[in-house]
Motif scaffolding. Structure first.
Motif, PDB file in Angstrom:
ATOM      1  N   ARG A  44       0.857  -1.192   0.000  1.00 14.48           N
ATOM      2  CA  ARG A  44       0.000   0.000   0.000  1.00 14.48           C
ATOM      3  C   ARG A  44       0.891   1.239   0.000  1.00 14.48           C
ATOM      4  O   ARG A  44       1.842   1.331   0.776  1.00 14.48           O
ATOM      5  N   LEU A  45       0.566   2.164  -0.886  1.00 12.26           N
ATOM      6  CA  LEU A  45       1.288   3.431  -0.971  1.00 12.26           C
ATOM      7  C   LEU A  45       0.363   4.535  -0.482  1.00 12.26           C
ATOM      8  O   LEU A  45      -0.677   4.815  -1.085  1.00 12.26           O
ATOM      9  N   ALA A  46       0.720   5.142   0.644  1.00 10.35           N
ATOM     10  CA  ALA A  46      -0.118   6.179   1.240  1.00 10.35           C
ATOM     11  C   ALA A  46      -0.046   7.468   0.421  1.00 10.35           C
ATOM     12  O   ALA A  46       0.914   7.709  -0.329  1.00 10.35           O
ATOM     13  N   ALA A  47      -1.056   8.288   0.566  1.00 10.02           N
ATOM     14  CA  ALA A  47      -1.089   9.573  -0.135  1.00 10.02           C
ATOM     15  C   ALA A  47       0.128  10.396   0.268  1.00 10.02           C
ATOM     16  O   ALA A  47       0.467  10.495   1.448  1.00 10.02           O
ATOM     17  N   PRO A  86       2.784 -22.789 -15.580  1.00  9.85           N
ATOM     18  CA  PRO A  86       4.071 -22.740 -14.882  1.00  9.85           C
ATOM     19  C   PRO A  86       5.254 -22.661 -15.837  1.00  9.85           C
ATOM     20  O   PRO A  86       6.320 -22.170 -15.471  1.00  9.85           O
ATOM     21  N   VAL A  87       5.075 -23.152 -17.063  1.00 13.38           N
ATOM     22  CA  VAL A  87       6.164 -23.107 -18.043  1.00 13.38           C
ATOM     23  C   VAL A  87       6.363 -21.691 -18.562  1.00 13.38           C
ATOM     24  O   VAL A  87       7.498 -21.246 -18.781  1.00 13.38           O
ATOM     25  N   GLU A  88       5.257 -20.955 -18.740  1.00  8.79           N
ATOM     26  CA  GLU A  88       5.314 -19.585 -19.256  1.00  8.79           C
ATOM     27  C   GLU A  88       4.477 -18.678 -18.356  1.00  8.79           C
ATOM     28  O   GLU A  88       3.402 -18.215 -18.746  1.00  8.79           O
ATOM     29  N   PRO A  89       4.917 -18.425 -17.123  1.00 14.42           N
ATOM     30  CA  PRO A  89       4.137 -17.594 -16.216  1.00 14.42           C
ATOM     31  C   PRO A  89       4.129 -16.129 -16.651  1.00 14.42           C
ATOM     32  O   PRO A  89       5.060 -15.644 -17.292  1.00 14.42           O
ATOM     33  N   ARG A  90       3.064 -15.449 -16.286  1.00 23.21           N
ATOM     34  CA  ARG A  90       2.938 -14.011 -16.540  1.00 23.21           C
ATOM     35  C   ARG A  90       3.375 -13.246 -15.296  1.00 23.21           C
ATOM     36  O   ARG A  90       3.293 -13.752 -14.180  1.00 23.21           O
ATOM     37  N   ILE A  91       3.826 -12.004 -15.471  1.00 20.56           N
ATOM     38  CA  ILE A  91       4.083 -11.100 -14.358  1.00 20.56           C
ATOM     39  C   ILE A  91       3.216  -9.877 -14.561  1.00 20.56           C
ATOM     40  O   ILE A  91       3.316  -9.188 -15.585  1.00 20.56           O
ATOM     41  N   VAL A  92       2.332  -9.611 -13.583  1.00 21.08           N
ATOM     42  CA  VAL A  92       1.312  -8.591 -13.746  1.00 21.08           C
ATOM     43  C   VAL A  92       1.332  -7.634 -12.556  1.00 21.08           C
ATOM     44  O   VAL A  92       1.309  -8.069 -11.393  1.00 21.08           O
ATOM     45  N   LEU A  93       1.364  -6.350 -12.862  1.00 20.14           N
ATOM     46  CA  LEU A  93       1.233  -5.292 -11.855  1.00 20.14           C
ATOM     47  C   LEU A  93      -0.187  -4.760 -11.908  1.00 20.14           C
ATOM     48  O   LEU A  93      -0.673  -4.398 -12.985  1.00 20.14           O
ATOM     49  N   ALA A  94      -0.860  -4.715 -10.754  1.00 12.83           N
ATOM     50  CA  ALA A  94      -2.201  -4.146 -10.662  1.00 12.83           C
ATOM     51  C   ALA A  94      -2.218  -3.102  -9.560  1.00 12.83           C
ATOM     52  O   ALA A  94      -1.642  -3.316  -8.478  1.00 12.83           O
ATOM     53  N   ILE A  95      -2.863  -1.982  -9.820  1.00 13.65           N
ATOM     54  CA  ILE A  95      -2.932  -0.864  -8.881  1.00 13.65           C
ATOM     55  C   ILE A  95      -4.395  -0.458  -8.731  1.00 13.65           C
ATOM     56  O   ILE A  95      -5.087  -0.220  -9.728  1.00 13.65           O
ATOM     57  N   ASP A  96      -4.863  -0.388  -7.486  1.00 15.09           N
ATOM     58  CA  ASP A  96      -6.247   0.014  -7.209  1.00 15.09           C
ATOM     59  C   ASP A  96      -6.251   1.326  -6.438  1.00 15.09           C
ATOM     60  O   ASP A  96      -5.399   1.576  -5.586  1.00 15.09           O
ATOM     61  N   SER A  97      -7.251   2.130  -6.709  1.00 17.36           N
ATOM     62  CA  SER A  97      -7.415   3.395  -5.995  1.00 17.36           C
ATOM     63  C   SER A  97      -8.085   3.157  -4.661  1.00 17.36           C
ATOM     64  O   SER A  97      -9.036   2.381  -4.553  1.00 17.36           O
ATOM     65  N   GLY A  98      -7.586   3.839  -3.619  1.00 20.07           N
ATOM     66  CA  GLY A  98      -8.218   3.771  -2.319  1.00 20.07           C
ATOM     67  C   GLY A  98      -7.680   2.656  -1.444  1.00 20.07           C
ATOM     68  O   GLY A  98      -6.755   1.959  -1.779  1.00 20.07           O
ATOM     69  N   GLY A 107      -4.765  10.116  -4.009  1.00 21.16           N
ATOM     70  CA  GLY A 107      -5.098   9.314  -2.840  1.00 21.16           C
ATOM     71  C   GLY A 107      -4.203   8.100  -2.687  1.00 21.16           C
ATOM     72  O   GLY A 107      -3.276   7.867  -3.477  1.00 21.16           O
ATOM     73  N   PRO A 108      -4.452   7.274  -1.664  1.00 21.62           N
ATOM     74  CA  PRO A 108      -3.649   6.059  -1.452  1.00 21.62           C
ATOM     75  C   PRO A 108      -3.897   5.047  -2.555  1.00 21.62           C
ATOM     76  O   PRO A 108      -4.955   5.030  -3.197  1.00 21.62           O
ATOM     77  N   LEU A 109      -2.912   4.169  -2.747  1.00 19.11           N
ATOM     78  CA  LEU A 109      -2.998   3.150  -3.784  1.00 19.11           C
ATOM     79  C   LEU A 109      -2.707   1.774  -3.188  1.00 19.11           C
ATOM     80  O   LEU A 109      -1.801   1.637  -2.370  1.00 19.11           O
ATOM     81  N   ALA A 110      -3.468   0.784  -3.593  1.00 17.58           N
ATOM     82  CA  ALA A 110      -3.194  -0.604  -3.255  1.00 17.58           C
ATOM     83  C   ALA A 110      -2.463  -1.225  -4.440  1.00 17.58           C
ATOM     84  O   ALA A 110      -2.930  -1.126  -5.583  1.00 17.58           O
ATOM     85  N   VAL A 111      -1.328  -1.865  -4.162  1.00 19.57           N
ATOM     86  CA  VAL A 111      -0.437  -2.339  -5.221  1.00 19.57           C
ATOM     87  C   VAL A 111      -0.300  -3.852  -5.126  1.00 19.57           C
ATOM     88  O   VAL A 111      -0.128  -4.401  -4.032  1.00 19.57           O
TER      89      VAL A 111
END
Length: 218
Positions: free
Chosen positions: A64-67, A206-218, A111-115
């Motif tokens: 979590r990244l605070a404001a 598992p042979v070809e895994p993805r790497i995903v960044l998701a960011i939510d507001s609040g 605002g704050p972000l959930a990462v």
């Protein structure tokens, strides 16, 4: 004899708008589509470095990244723990994630972000759905990126029933590109309730895994 007037069908609103300038990656307006995607590409050397990471499965990061907090020092600390036993954080990846956090924060009003940073090695999110939140930003750093549907290709009334029977036309499935940064409007966006971006994660393994960044507001 008076000929009947031909029915006029309003053109469907596009589901996605692609921009090349992050300065145009602004907050959603009333006439905007449900997704705004910033078309961008990592440097080939950084992309190769990320592609070469080998993880014990699964691997998830939740932060979590605070404001008002600076993003870069936190991202450096997060990645150091997330990559423990795998590699030292590449400063270029730290800088890129920090930049995306700054862009998301500017779009959300500061605002704050959930990462979340996940290694995805299954098809657990294979169903097309809409997120029950205001907005989610997403970037696929490795593997195939998010798939989506325009309104005319989906029956929204049948979403959430545990299958993909709501898909009317599989030929209209679209897909974001790896490294793009997309803002996906959720069903709780003020003034656009119930009209969120219909999307899903593509299959992974598992042979070809993805790497995903998701960011939510609040």
């Amino acid at each position: 004899m008076v000929a009947e007037a031909a029915a006029v069908t309003a053109p469907a609103r596009p589901a996605i708008r692609v921009v090349d300038d992050p300065r145009r990656f602004g907050p959603f307006g009333a006439a905007d589509p449900a997704c705004i995607a910033w078309r961008r590409r990592l440097s080939p050397s950084l992309a190769r470095w990320i592609d070469g990471l080998a993880f014990p499965m699964p691997r998830q990061g939740r932060w979590r990244l605070a404001a008002g907090e600076p993003a870069a020092p936190h991202v450096r600390q997060w990645l150091a723990g997330w990559l423990a036993g795998v590699a030292a954080p590449d400063p270029r990846w730290v800088a890129d994630i920090a930049r995306l956090l700054d862009v998301a924060r500017a779009q959300s009003g500061g605002g704050p972000l959930a990462v979340r940073l996940d290694v995805v090695a299954d098809d657990g999110c294979r169903l097309f759905h809409v997120d029950r939140l205001r907005v989610r930003w997403i970037c696929t750093y490795r593997g195939p990126a998010t798939q989506w549907l325009p309104d005319e290709a989906v029956d929204r009334h049948r979403l959430g029933r545990g299958n993909n029977d709501h898909v009317r036309d599989w030929a209209q499935v679209g897909q974001l590109e790896p490294h793009w940064f997309a803002a996906m409007r959720g069903d709780l966006w003020p003034g656009a309730e119930g009209r969120g971006f219909v999307h899903r994660s593509p299959p992974a393994s598992p042979v070809e895994p993805r790497i995903v960044l998701a960011i939510d507001s609040g």
